[in-house]
Design a protein around this motif. Structure first.
Motif, mmCIF file in Angstrom:
data_model
loop_
_atom_site.group_PDB
_atom_site.id
_atom_site.type_symbol
_atom_site.label_atom_id
_atom_site.label_comp_id
_atom_site.label_asym_id
_atom_site.label_seq_id
_atom_site.Cartn_x
_atom_site.Cartn_y
_atom_site.Cartn_z
ATOM 1 N N THR A 58 3.431 8.195 -5.963
ATOM 2 C CA THR A 58 2.775 7.959 -7.479
ATOM 3 C C THR A 58 2.437 6.187 -7.523
ATOM 4 N N HIS A 59 3.030 5.614 -6.469
ATOM 5 C CA HIS A 59 2.439 4.274 -6.586
ATOM 6 C C HIS A 59 2.026 3.855 -5.135
ATOM 7 N N ILE A 60 2.707 3.690 -4.018
ATOM 8 C CA ILE A 60 2.168 3.167 -2.820
ATOM 9 C C ILE A 60 0.913 3.791 -2.198
ATOM 10 N N TRP A 61 0.859 4.988 -2.178
ATOM 11 C CA TRP A 61 -0.305 5.583 -1.589
ATOM 12 C C TRP A 61 -1.534 5.506 -2.663
ATOM 13 N N PRO A 62 -1.209 5.808 -3.857
ATOM 14 C CA PRO A 62 -2.361 5.666 -4.938
ATOM 15 C C PRO A 62 -3.007 4.303 -4.966
ATOM 16 N N VAL A 63 -2.053 3.366 -4.895
ATOM 17 C CA VAL A 63 -2.576 1.956 -5.283
ATOM 18 C C VAL A 63 -3.349 1.494 -3.940
ATOM 19 N N THR A 64 -2.960 2.066 -2.739
ATOM 20 C CA THR A 64 -3.797 1.818 -1.425
ATOM 21 C C THR A 64 -5.079 2.338 -1.718
ATOM 22 N N ARG A 65 -5.015 3.779 -2.030
ATOM 23 C CA ARG A 65 -6.505 4.292 -2.082
ATOM 24 C C ARG A 65 -7.198 3.455 -3.201
ATOM 25 N N ILE A 103 -5.221 -10.781 -2.501
ATOM 26 C CA ILE A 103 -3.834 -10.737 -3.254
ATOM 27 C C ILE A 103 -4.243 -10.522 -4.835
ATOM 28 N N LYS A 104 -5.647 -11.163 -5.144
ATOM 29 C CA LYS A 104 -5.826 -10.692 -6.404
ATOM 30 C C LYS A 104 -6.027 -9.073 -6.702
ATOM 31 N N VAL A 105 -6.793 -8.605 -5.690
ATOM 32 C CA VAL A 105 -7.071 -7.331 -6.014
ATOM 33 C C VAL A 105 -5.663 -6.373 -5.939
ATOM 34 N N ILE A 106 -4.883 -6.640 -4.880
ATOM 35 C CA ILE A 106 -3.558 -5.777 -4.831
ATOM 36 C C ILE A 106 -2.860 -5.976 -6.198
ATOM 37 N N LYS A 107 -2.822 -7.241 -6.577
ATOM 38 C CA LYS A 107 -1.726 -7.410 -7.651
ATOM 39 C C LYS A 107 -2.494 -6.764 -9.046
ATOM 40 N N LEU A 108 -3.603 -6.826 -9.260
ATOM 41 C CA LEU A 108 -4.398 -6.119 -10.235
ATOM 42 C C LEU A 108 -4.103 -4.613 -10.220
ATOM 43 N N VAL A 109 -4.432 -3.869 -8.934
ATOM 44 C CA VAL A 109 -4.428 -2.567 -8.923
ATOM 45 C C VAL A 109 -2.997 -1.864 -8.824
ATOM 46 N N ASP A 110 -2.062 -2.817 -8.554
ATOM 47 C CA ASP A 110 -0.594 -2.759 -8.679
ATOM 48 C C ASP A 110 -0.251 -2.531 -10.210
ATOM 49 N N ARG A 111 -0.454 -3.679 -10.930
ATOM 50 C CA ARG A 111 -0.306 -3.678 -12.194
ATOM 51 C C ARG A 111 -0.739 -2.420 -13.023
ATOM 52 N N GLU A 112 -2.112 -2.158 -12.935
ATOM 53 C CA GLU A 112 -2.739 -1.070 -13.512
ATOM 54 C C GLU A 112 -2.223 0.250 -13.334
ATOM 55 N N ASN A 113 -1.696 0.453 -11.855
ATOM 56 C CA ASN A 113 -0.886 1.634 -11.733
ATOM 57 C C ASN A 113 0.381 1.714 -12.342
#
Length: 229
Positions: free
Chosen positions: A53-60, A158-168
């Motif tokens: 519910t986090h690692i794989w969806p965030v990567t996608r 880094i910006k993209v990873i953090k924003l997708v992480d937070r949105e998830n």
């Protein structure tokens, strides 16, 4: 899982392959390490697996963003996405690597390279005791300000990873069937405050990521409705 974004590793691999991304040993090893570290960890509902519910969806979703904006993506960005949370679970890392002659930091640098290591370290939340304040609330605010300062000058990946992480994270909370307990209530308030204070505007600062802004805004509005009920 009802209403939650649930993605298996095999489904992520299929998604990458279908979008012309070769799954090399570098990516496979990152998936293996992430699985080793995050396996068995549950999220705020004490049921949903962190990986699916986090690692794989965030990567996608990170890969989707790069494809949407026609920006080239390499194995480094994909591996960084897969490993973005590995430095957070200190107890699990220490337990897994205590019998090895090297520490996890050294392994991360050696196996995945200095760039992936730097991204993981930049995304890592520092311990609360590192910050000044008369109480935890003041220390949390000082930590948030310091973290935002680092993100505001961070590289695009880094910006993209953090924003997708937070949105998830925000979307997961808003889709939970039950919102009982102070932990969840306090997290909703914190996510709303931090979105208002930083993340929404951060998404629009150059280089702007408007697709991620729209997703973040939607999750923010959904959380705000929950907070008002």
């Amino acid at each position: 899982m009802k209403n939650q974004d649930f993605l298996k590793r095999e489904e992520l691999e299929n998604f990458l392959t279908q979008n012309g991304i070769r799954i090399d040993d570098y990516i496979i090893t990152a998936m293996d390490v992430s699985t080793e570290i995050h396996s068995g960890i549950k999220r705020e509902d004490n049921q949903s697996p962190f990986l699916e519910t986090h690692i794989w969806p965030v990567t996608r979703d990170i890969v989707k963003h790069y494809l949407t904006v026609n920006r080239s993506i390499t194995s480094v960005e994909i591996v960084s996405s897969i490993l973005h949370d590995v430095m957070e679970d200190n107890d699990r890392i220490l337990d897994l690597y205590k019998t090895k002659e090297y520490g996890f930091d050294a392994y991360l640098k050696y196996r995945f390279g200095i760039r992936v290591y730097e991204i993981c370290m930049d995304l890592k939340i520092k311990p609360l005791e590192n910050y000044p304040g008369n109480n935890d609330e003041e220390r949390q605010l000082a930590r948030f300000h310091d973290y935002c300062k680092g993100l505001s000058s961070a590289d695009y990946d880094i910006k993209v990873i953090k924003l997708v992480d937070r949105e998830n994270n925000m979307k997961f909370i808003s889709n939970m069937p039950k919102l009982d307990g102070n932990l969840v209530s306090n997290k909703i308030k914190r996510y709303l405050r931090e979105a208002e204070d930083f993340y929404l505007s951060f998404a629009l600062l150059e280089p702007a990521v408007k697709d991620l802004y729209l997703k973040l805004r939607e999750s923010y509005e959904n959380l705000k409705l929950l907070n008002n009920t």
